[in-house]
Design a protein around this motif. Structure first.
Motif, PDB file in Angstrom:
ATOM      1  N   GLU A 117     -45.851 -32.477  62.906  1.00  0.00           N
ATOM      2  CA  GLU A 117     -44.403 -32.653  63.008  1.00  0.00           C
ATOM      3  C   GLU A 117     -43.948 -32.405  64.453  1.00  0.00           C
ATOM      4  O   GLU A 117     -43.157 -33.170  65.007  1.00  0.00           O
ATOM      5  N   ALA A 118     -44.474 -31.345  65.049  1.00  0.00           N
ATOM      6  CA  ALA A 118     -44.112 -31.040  66.432  1.00  0.00           C
ATOM      7  C   ALA A 118     -44.561 -32.171  67.357  1.00  0.00           C
ATOM      8  O   ALA A 118     -43.848 -32.551  68.288  1.00  0.00           O
ATOM      9  N   ALA A 119     -45.743 -32.724  67.063  1.00  0.00           N
ATOM     10  CA  ALA A 119     -46.251 -33.819  67.883  1.00  0.00           C
ATOM     11  C   ALA A 119     -45.368 -35.054  67.744  1.00  0.00           C
ATOM     12  O   ALA A 119     -45.065 -35.745  68.715  1.00  0.00           O
ATOM     13  N   ARG A 120     -44.953 -35.312  66.507  1.00  0.00           N
ATOM     14  CA  ARG A 120     -44.064 -36.456  66.284  1.00  0.00           C
ATOM     15  C   ARG A 120     -42.753 -36.249  67.017  1.00  0.00           C
ATOM     16  O   ARG A 120     -42.205 -37.158  67.631  1.00  0.00           O
ATOM     17  N   ALA A 121     -42.236 -35.014  66.940  1.00  0.00           N
ATOM     18  CA  ALA A 121     -40.947 -34.726  67.569  1.00  0.00           C
ATOM     19  C   ALA A 121     -41.022 -34.913  69.084  1.00  0.00           C
ATOM     20  O   ALA A 121     -40.037 -35.256  69.718  1.00  0.00           O
ATOM     21  N   LEU A 122     -42.230 -34.714  69.655  1.00  0.00           N
ATOM     22  CA  LEU A 122     -42.381 -34.911  71.094  1.00  0.00           C
ATOM     23  C   LEU A 122     -42.407 -36.386  71.467  1.00  0.00           C
ATOM     24  O   LEU A 122     -42.277 -36.735  72.628  1.00  0.00           O
ATOM     25  N   GLY A 123     -42.607 -37.254  70.472  1.00  0.00           N
ATOM     26  CA  GLY A 123     -42.669 -38.677  70.761  1.00  0.00           C
ATOM     27  C   GLY A 123     -44.083 -39.212  70.854  1.00  0.00           C
ATOM     28  O   GLY A 123     -44.303 -40.322  71.334  1.00  0.00           O
TER      29      GLY A 123
ATOM     30  N   ALA B  95     -41.132 -43.504  68.285  1.00  0.00           N
ATOM     31  CA  ALA B  95     -41.757 -42.470  69.112  1.00  0.00           C
ATOM     32  C   ALA B  95     -41.005 -42.340  70.437  1.00  0.00           C
ATOM     33  O   ALA B  95     -40.744 -41.235  70.919  1.00  0.00           O
ATOM     34  N   PHE B 105     -38.610 -25.604  66.292  1.00  0.00           N
ATOM     35  CA  PHE B 105     -38.768 -25.351  64.857  1.00  0.00           C
ATOM     36  C   PHE B 105     -38.663 -23.869  64.535  1.00  0.00           C
ATOM     37  O   PHE B 105     -38.906 -23.009  65.386  1.00  0.00           O
ATOM     38  N   PHE B 111     -48.960 -26.072  69.557  1.00  0.00           N
ATOM     39  CA  PHE B 111     -50.276 -26.620  69.265  1.00  0.00           C
ATOM     40  C   PHE B 111     -51.315 -25.520  69.434  1.00  0.00           C
ATOM     41  O   PHE B 111     -51.556 -25.023  70.534  1.00  0.00           O
TER      42      PHE B 111
END
Lengths: 217, 264, 300
Positions: A117-123, B95, B105, B111
């Motif tokens: 989710e965090a990766a998606r939010a980064l684009g 994206a 969040f 990560f």
């Protein structure tokens, strides 16, 4: 063991032939398996279903049937005239990939959803997300079960000898025991040792990789 | 830093949505989770440079509202535009749009396999195509700014919750987003770490960043918000500047909510 | 339920026989042209096997029921083929007409037992003479020398014998895994990869149909069966490059009977019956040659 030592070249060449099958099949099934796992966790419903259908079909079909399908069905239906080495290896890849897919998928599912989710939010795109964030983290959980899948595949490769591939480790046994008239027990023992060399080596490599991953992070 | 410093485009009178250039526009947004109607035709405009705080009881749909803005949740009806562009469906286009919307969040979501600095530089290098050296320099600046500069080479698990959340803010800032969404950023923190995160957020608000903040921190809302939106049962019940909202809420539900909070 | 499944099984069996019968017709339609001569009241020394059989007026012979060209059971439940014709001639020399012969199926694994138990007086069933079997029974003959040959598609003009394999490495040959024929062919190959092995010959034939292999090799007798069923799709090429003498199995130590059978074989050859019998049966398939009666072994 004397018959084996007397015909050591037969076993050695059989070993290299089998190793060739195993290396191609390992590379192919890992690549196809990861692709299928990507299908199954992708946001595209068509791909998800395609991946699920593949796994459901192949995982529930006996290996010999998959192999015979590739040895005879595919050539008859599509006029493919590859040699049996290629057909057998492809059959083994197709079969093993279903299991690789499931072990990778379970590893991906074990990664916290918040990471993706965090990766998606980064684009990040889906592919970047998988390759940069999810798969590297899944790797640690994925390696042990995938290693088992590959070791099972090495053993399964003996069956490829039954669909026309000659000169592999298992054919060496049958040639020794039937045509050359040696006793069966030492003949099969030689083949077993050959497979053990492969599976034990695979197991050792697996252990090193696991230990490495445990150290980092 | 006690009171919000007026921003160039905002100004002291800029607390009503109409006086700002609209950045995020939600109109008639509907969202269901199965039978549950979580967003009921929500209309909301966030102006450029505005700090909007969304409060409300749990289950009111405020978190979902926040997550629909960068389409982490899809919507069933209505439309959402960011800087005039409608949110596209899944794909490269989405994206790209997401990269302009930062997100922080509740559970940090750093990560786990990357160092603190790598967390901050991943987006700029992979999404924006910034050179690694430039991204590293900028990343260290941002980490410095949120007060975790000396932790740059550690892994997230080695940091406290408050430090992790500040890294998460730096990660969002590194993308130079048009707006940052905060989804209950302090709810998972130990009490002693809440203020260090709120301080960073307050700083950010002061600098003119457009922010949508879902929170239970009424102190922050009072101090940093341009506007407070009160949500209940999937609807925007009331919105006002913080002073008005906290001293004289009009709706009974907001009154009820505030009375419960402040008696504790 | 039980009756029904039995009926079904019987139906399937009949179907199989019909199919088998079709092959049998091909190989045995010339039966009437080569009737064996039946001796009238032949005289034999008292106590010999021949005397006993002649007196009984009938005899029981074991043969293959599933070997096209040699012994294949047709619709009328009487097998036909080269083995059958040879056996009929020998019986005729003892005054036994073909209709007085009782045929018993003699699969490879049971041939010695049939003779040892006295179930049959004679076995003519693609029965390769070797020393191991001579421990248990006596062989008359040989009456035919089978050998390894090569089967290819009818339109294959590249392979005319095993010698052509080494010069054409793209021509892949198939045989059964671990079999003697597979071993024998190795010396003719350009590389080990030119040999493909399967568990059964049917798989080799499937691979040939698919174009995955270009040749199949084993005993000419087995290959003849595939040629018979192919409606002209396959042919045999080249000489036989190994030797497997087929003998006639009788009770161990019955030297008189053995010598009698050898004489009968010689008479069959001299009279032209042997050649006619071959031409009418196994000789119908392309690539087969009329054999000469081999020199008999010593009767022991």
């Amino acid at each position: 063991m004397e018959p084996v030592l007397d015909n050591l070249d037969l076993y050695v060449s059989g070993f290299w032939r089998s190793l060739e099958i195993v290396l191609w099949a390992a590379a192919g099934s890992l690549a196809l398996g990861i692709l299928l796992a990507a299908f199954r966790v992708s946001p595209v419903p068509v791909l998800q279903r395609l991946g699920a259908l593949y796994v459901a079909t192949i995982r529930n079909t006996p290996l010999t049937i998959v192999l015979f399908f590739f040895a005879f069905g595919v050539p008859a239906a599509f006029g493919v005239t590859w040699d049996f080495f290629a057909l057998g290896t492809v059959g083994l890849v197709v079969y093993t990939a279903a299991f690789v897919c499931e072990s990778v998928r379970s590893g991906v599912n074990a990664v916290d959803a918040g990471q993706a989710e965090a990766a998606r939010a980064l684009g990040l795109t889906f592919r970047q997300n998988l390759s940069l964030v999810v798969l590297p983290q899944a790797l640690r959980t994925v390696v042990p079960p995938t290693g088992s899948v590959i070791i099972a595949m090495i053993k399964n490769s003996a069956v490829v000898g039954a669909i026309g591939v000659s000169g592999d480790l298992f054919s060496a046994y049958r040639r020794m025991a039937s045509a050359l008239g040696y006793e069966r027990l030492p003949s099969i023992a030689g083949t077993a040792v050959g497979f053990l060399v492969m599976t034990l080596t695979a197991g050792a490599i697996l252990m090193v990789v696991e230990r490495r991953m445990a150290v980092s992070r | 830093m006690l009171r919000r410093v007026t921003t160039p485009e905002g100004g002291a009178t800029g607390r009503t949505p109409t006086s700002r250039e609209p950045l995020v526009v939600m109109s008639g947004v509907d969202k269901h989770f199965g039978d549950l109607h979580v967003l009921k035709g929500v209309d909301l405009v966030v102006g450029r440079g505005e700090v909007l705080v969304v409060i409300g009881p749990s289950g009111s749909g405020k978190s979902t509202l926040c997550r629909t803005i960068n389409r982490l949740e899809s919507i069933d009806g209505g439309s959402i535009t960011i800087d005039g562009a409608e949110l596209p469906a899944e794909g490269k286009e989405l994206a790209r749009l997401r990269s302009d919307v930062g997100m922080v969040f509740q559970s940090f979501n750093l990560f786990a396999h990357k160092t603190v600095l790598e967390n901050v530089t991943l987006g700029p290098t992979k999404v924006r195509g910034v050179k690694k050296a430039d991204a590293d320099r900028r990343g260290r600046e941002l980490l410095e700014r949120v007060g975790v500069g000396h932790q740059a080479d550690k892994y997230p698990a080695q940091l406290s919750g408050g430090q992790q959340q500040r890294v998460a803010i730096a990660r969002a800032l590194a993308m130079e987003p048009k707006v940052i969404l905060f989804d209950e950023p302090t709810s998972a923190l130990d009490p002693e770490m809440i203020s260090e995160v709120l301080d960073v957020m307050t700083d950010l608000a002061t600098s003119g960043m457009t922010m949508v903040v879902v929170t239970h921190e009424m102190g922050f809302a009072r101090k940093a918000a341009d506007r407070v939106v009160f949500m209940a049962d999937g609807e925007l019940v009331e919105q006002a500047d913080p002073e008005t909202f906290f001293t004289a809420p009009r709706s009974p539900r907001a009154q009820d909510f505030l009375s419960k909070i402040f008696t504790h | 339920m039980r009756t029904r499944s039995l009926t079904l099984a019987a139906g399937l069996a009949t179907g199989a026989l019909v199919l088998a019968g079709c092959g049998g017709d091909d190989s045995g339609s010339g039966g009437s042209e080569t009737e064996p001569t039946v001796a009238e009241a032949p005289e034999f020394a008292e106590g010999t096997t021949m005397a006993e059989i002649a007196e009984a007026g009938s005899m029981t012979i074991g043969t293959k029921f599933d070997q096209p060209g040699f012994g294949l059971q047709g619709l009328d439940e009487t097998p036909d083929g080269f083995d059958v014709r040879i056996a009929e001639y020998i019986a005729g020399q003892m005054g036994i007409a073909p209709e007085d012969i009782t045929w018993t199926e003699a699969p490879s694994a049971q041939r010695e037992e049939l003779l040892e138990n006295g179930d049959v007086e004679m076995v003519v069933a693609t029965y390769t003479i070797n020393d191991e079997r001579r421990e248990r029974i006596t062989f008359a003959g040989p009456y035919y020398v089978a050998g390894q040959q090569i089967l290819v598609a009818s339109d294959n003009d590249v392979i005319a014998g095993p010698e052509d394999l080494a010069d054409n490495p793209d021509q892949v040959v198939c045989s059964v895994t671990g079999s003697t024929p597979a071993e024998n062919i190795r010396e003719y190959l350009a590389s080990p990869g030119q040999l493909v092995e399967f568990g059964i010959y049917d798989d080799c034939i499937s691979a040939l149909d698919n174009g995955q292999v270009q040749a199949v090799t084993t005993d000419n007798v087995i290959l003849t069966g595939f040629v018979a069923g192919s409606e002209g799709a396959y042919k045999l090429v080249g000489e036989q490059f190994t030797e497997e003498p087929y003998g006639i199995g009788i009770e161990k130590g019955d030297v008189e009977f053995c010598e009698f059978v050898n004489e009968a074989l010689q008479e069959a050859a001299d009279s032209g019956y042997y050649e006619e019998a071959w031409t009418a049966t196994a000789g119908q398939f392309e690539g087969t040659e009329v054999p000469d009666l081999p020199e008999p072994d010593e009767c022991v």
